[in-house]
Design a protein around this motif. Sequence first.
Motif, PDB file in Angstrom:
ATOM      1  N   ASP A   1      -3.605   2.900   3.307  1.00 41.28           N
ATOM      2  CA  ASP A   1      -2.416   2.078   3.088  1.00 41.28           C
ATOM      3  C   ASP A   1      -2.365   1.747   1.594  1.00 41.28           C
ATOM      4  OD1 ASP A   1      -0.459   0.096   2.945  1.00 41.28           O
ATOM      5  OD2 ASP A   1      -1.006  -0.793   4.868  1.00 41.28           O
ATOM      6  N   HIS A   2      -1.523   2.491   0.863  1.00 39.54           N
ATOM      7  CA  HIS A   2      -1.474   2.338  -0.595  1.00 39.54           C
ATOM      8  C   HIS A   2      -1.114   0.913  -1.005  1.00 39.54           C
ATOM      9  CE1 HIS A   2      -1.937   6.563  -1.698  1.00 39.54           C
ATOM     10  NE2 HIS A   2      -1.171   6.862  -0.677  1.00 39.54           N
ATOM     11  N   GLU A   3      -0.104   0.357  -0.343  1.00 38.55           N
ATOM     12  CA  GLU A   3       0.419  -0.940  -0.780  1.00 38.55           C
ATOM     13  C   GLU A   3      -0.607  -2.059  -0.601  1.00 38.55           C
ATOM     14  OE1 GLU A   3       4.225  -3.584   0.485  1.00 38.55           O
ATOM     15  OE2 GLU A   3       4.623  -1.466   0.037  1.00 38.55           O
ATOM     16  N   LYS A   4      -1.328  -2.005   0.513  1.00 38.43           N
ATOM     17  CA  LYS A   4      -2.338  -3.044   0.760  1.00 38.43           C
ATOM     18  C   LYS A   4      -3.691  -2.704   0.139  1.00 38.43           C
ATOM     19  CE  LYS A   4      -0.568  -5.343   4.861  1.00 38.43           C
ATOM     20  NZ  LYS A   4      -0.733  -5.650   6.300  1.00 38.43           N
ATOM     21  N   LYS A   5      -3.780  -1.503  -0.469  1.00 44.91           N
ATOM     22  CA  LYS A   5      -5.055  -1.042  -1.031  1.00 44.91           C
ATOM     23  C   LYS A   5      -6.159  -1.164   0.013  1.00 44.91           C
ATOM     24  CE  LYS A   5      -3.986  -2.050  -5.899  1.00 44.91           C
ATOM     25  NZ  LYS A   5      -2.607  -2.563  -5.702  1.00 44.91           N
TER      26      LYS A   5
END
Length: 306
Positions: free
Chosen positions: A219-223
């Motif tokens: 999940d890129h946005e939540k790292k």
Amino acid sequence: MMVDVVKSSDGMDKVILKEPRGSTVQVHLFGGQVTSWKNERAEELLFMSSKAIFKPPKAIRGGIPVCFPQFSNIGTLEQHGFARNRFWSIDPDPPPLPASSIKKAVIDLLLKPNEDDLRIWPHIFELRLRVALAPGGDLTLTSRVRNTDSKPLTFAFAFHTYLSVSDISEVRVEGLETLDYLDNLSERERFTEQGDALTFDSEVDRIYLSTPTKIAIIDHEKKRTFVLKKDGLPDAVVWNPWEKRAKAITDLGDDDYKHMLCVEAAAIGKPITLKPGEEWKGRQELSAVPSSYFSGQLDPGRVLNG
């Protein structure tokens, strides 16, 4: 470690597992279903539909439903079998805990067929589910199916895991590249995965065959990276209904698809057959770890190979 049996606001019994750092897991006895998994910061890691119905006999949309004894609607039973909309009991005679589980919060559940089940699926069995929460917050589900009948038993199985993601278009799945899959959107036609990772811009409903024991969901946005480890479950289902299909599902909010991704450890491509007295065991372990960036990309290799 703490294990409590409580009544939820909907009047159904559920089990709460807690570990000292603050991680929690909630398991409804209806469906034997994990309906919440929170990390030590109380962040929900599983997706639950905004329109989920907590009223039997409707299966609960979200969390981790147990699909048994069939997956999808291939067969004569209701969609995904009947285990996910039956009341389970707390196992009075659970399998012994391995030494590695002593510090875990654990609940053991049991499902046996009732008279209605035997009319629609005439097989006698015992389905056990162990839900374990480790001190670091990792969640492990272990299923056991024992054939207590006098004839062979054949079934499919899946842990229908709904992961909570920030934005489905920002998610990638690694570990399934170059593998064959059955496409449920094309009458289970068989294809080979061509991409170096699986990303999402439309409806996806696939059964990947003979998959590795580890899959990374990034999940890129939540790292954040979910790591799914599995044993005894050779296949992996990947599903997101996208906009049009989501609107057709009555117990799913129109925009819910943006914040969910199902990645499921499963045994579907080659169903399991047990002789009388035989037992099958399948295990799925989930962990959520911080993702690290490298050259603008997340590096799942460290996670997959670790």
